[in-house]
Write a protein that holds these residues in place. Structure first.
Motif, PDB file in Angstrom:
ATOM      1  N   ALA A 131       0.841  -1.200   0.000  1.00  0.00           N
ATOM      2  CA  ALA A 131       0.000   0.000   0.000  1.00  0.00           C
ATOM      3  C   ALA A 131       0.874   1.248   0.000  1.00  0.00           C
ATOM      4  CB  ALA A 131      -0.910   0.008   1.219  1.00  0.00           C
ATOM      5  N   GLY A 132       2.059   1.103   0.631  1.00  0.00           N
ATOM      6  CA  GLY A 132       2.977   2.229   0.699  1.00  0.00           C
ATOM      7  C   GLY A 132       4.399   1.734   0.858  1.00  0.00           C
ATOM      8  N   ALA A 133       5.355   2.566   0.475  1.00  0.00           N
ATOM      9  CA  ALA A 133       6.771   2.219   0.617  1.00  0.00           C
ATOM     10  C   ALA A 133       7.563   3.477   0.914  1.00  0.00           C
ATOM     11  CB  ALA A 133       7.294   1.557  -0.657  1.00  0.00           C
ATOM     12  N   GLN A 168       8.158   9.174  -0.259  1.00  0.00           N
ATOM     13  CA  GLN A 168       7.309   8.117   0.266  1.00  0.00           C
ATOM     14  C   GLN A 168       6.218   7.874  -0.777  1.00  0.00           C
ATOM     15  OE1 GLN A 168       6.146   9.029   4.330  1.00  0.00           O
ATOM     16  NE2 GLN A 168       8.270   8.911   5.005  1.00  0.00           N
ATOM     17  N   GLY A 169       6.007   6.607  -1.115  1.00  0.00           N
ATOM     18  CA  GLY A 169       5.087   6.290  -2.215  1.00  0.00           C
ATOM     19  C   GLY A 169       3.917   5.443  -1.745  1.00  0.00           C
ATOM     20  N   VAL A 174      -5.166   5.009  -1.721  1.00  0.00           N
ATOM     21  CA  VAL A 174      -4.885   4.761  -0.299  1.00  0.00           C
ATOM     22  C   VAL A 174      -4.480   6.071   0.392  1.00  0.00           C
ATOM     23  CG1 VAL A 174      -3.207   3.696   1.283  1.00  0.00           C
ATOM     24  CG2 VAL A 174      -4.294   2.312  -0.500  1.00  0.00           C
ATOM     25  N   LEU A 175      -3.588   6.833  -0.254  1.00  0.00           N
ATOM     26  CA  LEU A 175      -3.141   8.084   0.366  1.00  0.00           C
ATOM     27  C   LEU A 175      -4.267   9.115   0.387  1.00  0.00           C
ATOM     28  CD1 LEU A 175      -0.727   9.427   1.729  1.00  0.00           C
ATOM     29  CD2 LEU A 175      -0.087  10.382  -0.504  1.00  0.00           C
ATOM     30  N   ALA A 189       3.570   8.166   5.766  1.00  0.00           N
ATOM     31  CA  ALA A 189       3.499   6.731   6.024  1.00  0.00           C
ATOM     32  C   ALA A 189       2.748   6.457   7.324  1.00  0.00           C
ATOM     33  CB  ALA A 189       4.909   6.138   6.091  1.00  0.00           C
ATOM     34  N   ALA A 190       3.007   7.245   8.358  1.00  0.00           N
ATOM     35  CA  ALA A 190       2.351   7.023   9.653  1.00  0.00           C
ATOM     36  C   ALA A 190       0.841   7.150   9.518  1.00  0.00           C
ATOM     37  CB  ALA A 190       2.889   8.011  10.687  1.00  0.00           C
TER      38      ALA A 190
END
Ligand code: CTP
Ligand code: MG
Length: 229
Positions: A131-133, A168-169, A174-175, A189-190
């Motif tokens: 979902a994120g990296a 941050q991707g 999702v974002l 990310a948090a």
């Protein structure tokens, strides 16, 4: 799938104290932002670039605003005005990203020397299903948690810690959903973690350090000189 990038550049740079917003401070004659944008422009499958600038400088094609001199925006790039906190700036940028992008990266203009391969690792991890990296490096110091009186409450195992950087991707939706949730967090990310998603850490790079203080600016100058730029 295509990639959108939000470059947040709307901070004042109070710790640098250069008299102009930090993203427009010059490094070998060009604004910090110019270096960040140059790298972003080389990213494969790039569809959308949004630069979030301080309100006073959010009209880049106004030739009367000299702070933008040296910044070469890729064609189609959009400039929007930021807000009081970084999260406000990210939210403003996110709203302007092309909605057909499936991956969105959020990058600090202040991490102006971040190499392209860091961006590529982040995109790749999201493409593979995260979902994120976020890029991260091992922590060299032992880190303590403390209470309000300074009494140590814990010593996390250093091997399990990472110091994280940008870009941050995330999967774009999702974002966007995380930002729409009303929750707040210190980093993107948090926020996504709090929404219950898995975010992974990929290898960062020492060159992705954030220019925060005058010492950092000197370091960036030395690194550029060494690279012959
Ligand atoms: N940022 C932003 N909008 C804000 C605050 C920060 O777009 N309201 C951006 C900065 O331009 C920077 C990145 O977020 O690229 C990281 O923030 P930081 O290093 O803290 O930059 P500043 O807030 O400008 O610096 P300072 O905290 O020293 O004032
Ligand atoms: Mg700040």
């Amino acid at each position: 799938g295509s990639v959108g990038v939000v470059v947040v550049a709307a901070g004042s740079g109070s710790r640098l104290g250069a008299g102009v917003p930090k993203a427009f401070v010059r490094l070998h004659g060009r604004p910090l932002l110019a270096y960040a944008v140059d790298t972003v422009a080389r990213l494969p499958h790039l569809r959308s670039v949004v630069v979030v600038a301080p309100l006073d400088h959010a009209a880049p094609r106004d030739a009367a605003d000299p702070v933008w001199e040296g910044v070469e925006l890729p064609s189609g790039a959009v400039v929007v005005a930021g807000g009081a906190e970084r999260t406000d700036s990210v939210a403003a940028g996110l709203a302007a990203v092309d909605a057909t992008c499936d991956v969105v990266l959020v990058h600090d203009a202040a991490r102006c020397l971040t190499p392209l391969d860091v961006f590529e690792r982040v995109v790749e991890a999201v493409r593979r299903g995260a979902a994120g990296a976020v890029p991260g490096l091992p922590v060299v110091d032992t880190v303590k948690s403390v209470d309000a009186e300074g009494v140590i409450t814990g010593t996390p195992d250093r091997a399990s810690l990472r110091a994280v950087q940008t870009p941050q991707g995330f999967r774009r939706e999702v974002l966007a959903t995380a930002y729409g949730s009303g929750l707040r967090a210190t980093d993107d990310a948090a926020l996504v973690e709090r929404c219950g998603h898995h975010v992974v850490v990929v290898a960062g790079d020492p060159l992705a350090f954030k220019v925060t203080t005058p010492d950092d600016l000197e370091r960036a100058e030395r690194l550029l000189a060494r690279a012959g730029r």
